[in-house]
Design a protein around this motif. Structure first.
Motif, mmCIF file in Angstrom:
data_model
loop_
_atom_site.group_PDB
_atom_site.id
_atom_site.type_symbol
_atom_site.label_atom_id
_atom_site.label_comp_id
_atom_site.label_asym_id
_atom_site.label_seq_id
_atom_site.Cartn_x
_atom_site.Cartn_y
_atom_site.Cartn_z
ATOM 1 N N THR A 201 0.744 -1.111 -0.153
ATOM 2 C CA THR A 201 0.054 0.066 0.300
ATOM 3 C C THR A 201 0.962 1.162 -0.236
ATOM 4 O O THR A 201 0.416 2.312 -0.569
ATOM 5 N N LEU A 202 1.944 1.321 0.634
ATOM 6 C CA LEU A 202 2.940 2.390 0.484
ATOM 7 C C LEU A 202 3.744 2.261 -0.643
ATOM 8 O O LEU A 202 4.122 3.640 -1.158
ATOM 9 N N LEU A 203 4.067 1.278 -1.178
ATOM 10 C CA LEU A 203 4.816 1.244 -2.363
ATOM 11 C C LEU A 203 4.327 2.037 -3.644
ATOM 12 O O LEU A 203 4.816 2.482 -4.387
ATOM 13 N N LEU A 204 3.139 1.316 -3.789
ATOM 14 C CA LEU A 204 2.367 1.716 -5.062
ATOM 15 C C LEU A 204 2.255 3.489 -5.274
ATOM 16 O O LEU A 204 2.464 3.946 -6.293
ATOM 17 N N PRO A 205 1.659 4.016 -4.111
ATOM 18 C CA PRO A 205 1.730 5.534 -4.190
ATOM 19 C C PRO A 205 3.226 6.123 -4.394
ATOM 20 O O PRO A 205 3.342 7.113 -5.135
ATOM 21 N N LEU A 206 4.299 5.385 -3.832
ATOM 22 C CA LEU A 206 5.662 5.990 -3.932
ATOM 23 C C LEU A 206 6.077 5.868 -5.507
ATOM 24 O O LEU A 206 6.828 6.912 -6.215
ATOM 25 N N ILE A 207 5.628 4.905 -5.992
ATOM 26 C CA ILE A 207 6.000 4.583 -7.642
ATOM 27 C C ILE A 207 5.368 5.643 -8.319
ATOM 28 O O ILE A 207 5.838 6.208 -9.138
ATOM 29 N N ALA A 208 4.106 6.004 -8.221
ATOM 30 C CA ALA A 208 3.245 6.982 -8.859
ATOM 31 C C ALA A 208 3.887 8.313 -8.662
ATOM 32 O O ALA A 208 4.068 9.052 -9.560
ATOM 33 N N ALA A 209 4.231 8.739 -7.567
ATOM 34 C CA ALA A 209 4.936 10.075 -7.163
ATOM 35 C C ALA A 209 6.227 10.124 -7.761
ATOM 36 O O ALA A 209 6.737 11.169 -8.468
ATOM 37 N N ALA A 210 7.000 9.031 -7.892
ATOM 38 C CA ALA A 210 8.486 9.062 -8.537
ATOM 39 C C ALA A 210 8.134 9.137 -9.995
ATOM 40 O O ALA A 210 9.021 10.032 -10.713
ATOM 41 N N VAL A 211 7.334 8.654 -10.720
ATOM 42 C CA VAL A 211 7.187 8.723 -12.013
ATOM 43 C C VAL A 211 6.668 10.169 -12.472
ATOM 44 O O VAL A 211 7.102 10.830 -13.322
ATOM 45 N N LEU A 212 5.480 10.695 -11.625
ATOM 46 C CA LEU A 212 5.204 11.986 -11.809
ATOM 47 C C LEU A 212 6.442 12.970 -11.678
ATOM 48 O O LEU A 212 6.396 13.995 -12.515
ATOM 49 N N ALA A 213 7.240 12.825 -10.368
ATOM 50 C CA ALA A 213 8.343 13.580 -10.244
ATOM 51 C C ALA A 213 9.480 13.661 -11.499
ATOM 52 O O ALA A 213 9.823 14.642 -12.244
ATOM 53 N N VAL A 214 9.512 12.501 -12.065
ATOM 54 C CA VAL A 214 10.502 12.518 -13.216
ATOM 55 C C VAL A 214 9.881 13.189 -14.483
ATOM 56 O O VAL A 214 10.512 13.825 -15.201
ATOM 57 N N GLY A 215 8.604 12.982 -14.555
ATOM 58 C CA GLY A 215 7.922 13.578 -15.643
ATOM 59 C C GLY A 215 8.018 15.254 -15.515
ATOM 60 O O GLY A 215 7.922 16.075 -16.581
ATOM 61 N N LEU A 216 7.744 15.918 -14.467
ATOM 62 C CA LEU A 216 7.609 17.220 -14.220
ATOM 63 C C LEU A 216 9.029 18.167 -14.016
ATOM 64 O O LEU A 216 8.943 19.196 -14.118
ATOM 65 N N LEU A 217 10.135 17.165 -13.399
ATOM 66 C CA LEU A 217 11.226 17.870 -12.867
ATOM 67 C C LEU A 217 12.025 18.595 -14.176
ATOM 68 O O LEU A 217 12.391 19.812 -13.820
ATOM 69 N N PRO A 218 12.106 17.935 -15.034
ATOM 70 C CA PRO A 218 12.862 18.844 -16.081
ATOM 71 C C PRO A 218 12.247 20.346 -16.396
ATOM 72 O O PRO A 218 13.014 21.159 -16.683
ATOM 73 N N GLY A 219 10.866 20.104 -16.761
ATOM 74 C CA GLY A 219 10.467 21.596 -16.832
ATOM 75 C C GLY A 219 10.415 22.459 -15.979
ATOM 76 O O GLY A 219 10.479 23.717 -16.131
ATOM 77 N N LEU A 220 10.213 22.164 -14.695
ATOM 78 C CA LEU A 220 10.124 22.983 -13.601
ATOM 79 C C LEU A 220 11.767 23.397 -13.273
ATOM 80 O O LEU A 220 11.965 24.609 -12.718
ATOM 81 N N LEU A 221 12.889 22.570 -13.497
ATOM 82 C CA LEU A 221 13.960 23.137 -13.478
ATOM 83 C C LEU A 221 14.420 24.473 -14.624
ATOM 84 O O LEU A 221 15.083 25.268 -14.076
ATOM 85 N N LEU A 222 13.665 24.132 -15.684
ATOM 86 C CA LEU A 222 13.879 25.318 -16.685
ATOM 87 C C LEU A 222 13.411 26.647 -16.283
ATOM 88 O O LEU A 222 14.056 27.586 -16.321
ATOM 89 N N GLY A 223 12.307 26.619 -15.609
ATOM 90 C CA GLY A 223 11.596 27.960 -14.864
ATOM 91 C C GLY A 223 11.356 29.043 -16.091
ATOM 92 O O GLY A 223 10.995 30.033 -15.526
ATOM 93 N N SER A 224 11.102 28.566 -17.175
ATOM 94 C CA SER A 224 10.733 29.715 -18.244
ATOM 95 C C SER A 224 9.426 29.330 -18.732
ATOM 96 O O SER A 224 8.852 28.189 -18.607
ATOM 97 N N ALA A 225 9.045 30.118 -20.032
ATOM 98 C CA ALA A 225 7.996 29.702 -20.692
ATOM 99 C C ALA A 225 8.001 28.282 -21.358
ATOM 100 O O ALA A 225 7.014 27.213 -21.185
ATOM 101 N N GLY A 226 9.177 28.124 -21.762
ATOM 102 C CA GLY A 226 9.615 26.772 -22.506
ATOM 103 C C GLY A 226 9.511 25.613 -21.491
ATOM 104 O O GLY A 226 9.021 24.724 -21.744
ATOM 105 N N GLY A 227 10.102 26.063 -20.154
ATOM 106 C CA GLY A 227 9.960 24.927 -19.101
ATOM 107 C C GLY A 227 8.402 24.710 -18.542
ATOM 108 O O GLY A 227 8.259 23.607 -18.293
ATOM 109 N N ALA A 228 7.750 25.616 -18.737
ATOM 110 C CA ALA A 228 6.050 25.432 -18.463
ATOM 111 C C ALA A 228 5.729 24.225 -19.401
ATOM 112 O O ALA A 228 4.720 23.512 -18.983
#
Length: 404
Positions: A214-241
């Motif tokens: 029960t704990l592992l499945l949400p952690l996997i989902a959170a890790a996948v979402l973080a990997v998908g969002l992190l590159p754009g958030l690190l850019l911080g510009s309009a292209g990053g958004a």
């Protein structure tokens, strides 16, 4: 084979990978087998005909005979139904009906589980909202951009502080209800009663592993979402958004695919006595080739339980608004009143009733989906029939209904 369906260890089945030397479905011999390389062409089978041109009737004891060993076919009797489902591959309606039938047939045990867990959950939730959750900060519509950004950050912090305890309470409640209801539903498939004490005794040894899953499945989902969002958030510009938006969509699709793929891990863990990783692999194996079907049934179940929950909780919410705070006028005006004990208690009662009805349906669909996939891939219905003591004529013990 024990007295519950998943207790049989999964053996060689159509869901297993074919080994070397096993002829494939097309009849082509494996290169490593001892079959001759010169094989006759695949023939087109036609039903045998009698002297008058009609079909030859099946012989007693043959594959088409009513007492024969096949699970279906010409002259085959209806599938035995010792419990809430017939022992054969299930349709969507039969899975939903089996979940509701479990609630009706074992309502004392099921409601004893869900009401107890829901009441404790709601009491903890009310206390958390009353004493731990901070009041949302006021938002100034005329604030400058810098101040508006600070207010948004304060709102997010308040939301996280208020959501984290509620999510932890919900996680614990889901853990107990899943464990106990899985045992009850697995017994109901065999038509056997199970008391609350028996369900607890059988489910208790599996709780640590179920908690890990029960704990592992949400952690996997959170890790996948973080990997998908992190590159754009690190850019911080309009292209990053834009990159963050695309990455978030891709991550959401991958997360959905993974969650459906592992949807049957919980019943596999409980009923097959498997570990966390082994149960996830087992679920992935059972869902393989049937992802869209499993997804559609789970989505339908979510929609149905959501509608049932709304039908139950909306009247209680309206009553709570009318009794506490500024009444229904405050609700229509869009203001945010400070709710007191009457509001929390009334809405809590509605939540307990809704959870007591929807929890068994959700758990029932998941367990019956697991049973259905094993029937389709591994002929689990034969094991279930033996465990239920089904007679040779396909009837359960005590069922004298003639079958022809």
């Amino acid at each position: 084979m024990n007295d519950t369906p998943g207790w049989a260890s999964p053996g060689s089945s159509p869901s297993d990978d074919r080994g070397a030397g096993t002829p494939g479905p097309s009849g082509a011999p494996d290169a490593s087998s001892k079959w001759s390389k010169e094989q006759p062409p695949a023939g087109q089978w036609a039903a045998p005909t009698g002297p008058g041109g009609g079909p030859v009737p099946p012989q007693a004891g043959g594959p088409g005979w009513a007492g024969g060993p096949q699970r279906g076919g010409w002259g085959q009797p209806p599938a035995a139904k010792p419990g809430v489902i017939p022992l054969r591959p299930l349709g969507v309606g039969e899975i939903l009906d089996g979940a509701v039938s479990t609630l009706r047939a074992h309502w004392r045990t099921v409601l004893g589980i869900t009401i107890t867990v829901s009441v404790i959950t709601q009491i903890c939730d009310i206390l958390v909202q009353r004493y731990l959750v901070p009041r949302p900060p006021e938002v100034d519509p005329n604030a400058d951009p810098e101040e508006a950004l600070r207010q948004l950050g304060d709102q997010l912090n308040a939301t996280l502080v208020g959501t984290a305890p509620v999510m932890a309470i919900t996680l614990i409640a889901t853990l107990f209800t899943t464990a106990l209801l899985t045992v009850v539903i697995s017994r109901s498939v065999l038509g056997r009663e199970v008391a609350l004490s028996d369900a607890w005794r059988e489910a208790r040894p599996r709780l640590p592993q179920l908690l890990g899953l029960t704990l592992l499945l949400p952690l996997i989902a959170a890790a996948v979402l973080a990997v998908g969002l992190l590159p754009g958030l690190l850019l911080g510009s309009a292209g990053g958004a834009a990159l963050a938006a695309l990455g978030g969509i891709a991550a959401a699709v991958v997360t959905l695919w993974l969650m459906v793929r592992f949807a049957l891990a919980s019943p596999a863990l409980m009923l097959e006595r498997q570990g966390v990783i082994q149960s996830m692999r087992r679920s992935a194996k059972l869902v393989r080739g049937a992802w869209w079907r499993v997804f559609g049934i789970l989505l339908l179940t979510v929609l149905l339980t959501f509608l049932v929950s709304l039908i139950i909780t909306i009247p209680f919410g309206l009553i709570a608004y009318a009794v506490d705070g500024e009444g229904l006028g405050g609700l229509l005006s869009g203001s945010t009143p400070e709710f007191g004990w009457p509001f929390l208690i009334i809405t809590g009662i509605g939540a307990v009733i809704a959870s007591s009805v929807t929890y068994p349906i959700s758990a029932g669909v998941t367990v019956l989906l697991y049973v259905d996939q094993r029937i389709r891939r591994e002929a689990l219905d034969l094991e279930l029939a033996r465990a239920a003591g089904v007679n040779e004529n396909g009837s359960a013990p005590g069922d004298d209904t003639p079958r022809s």
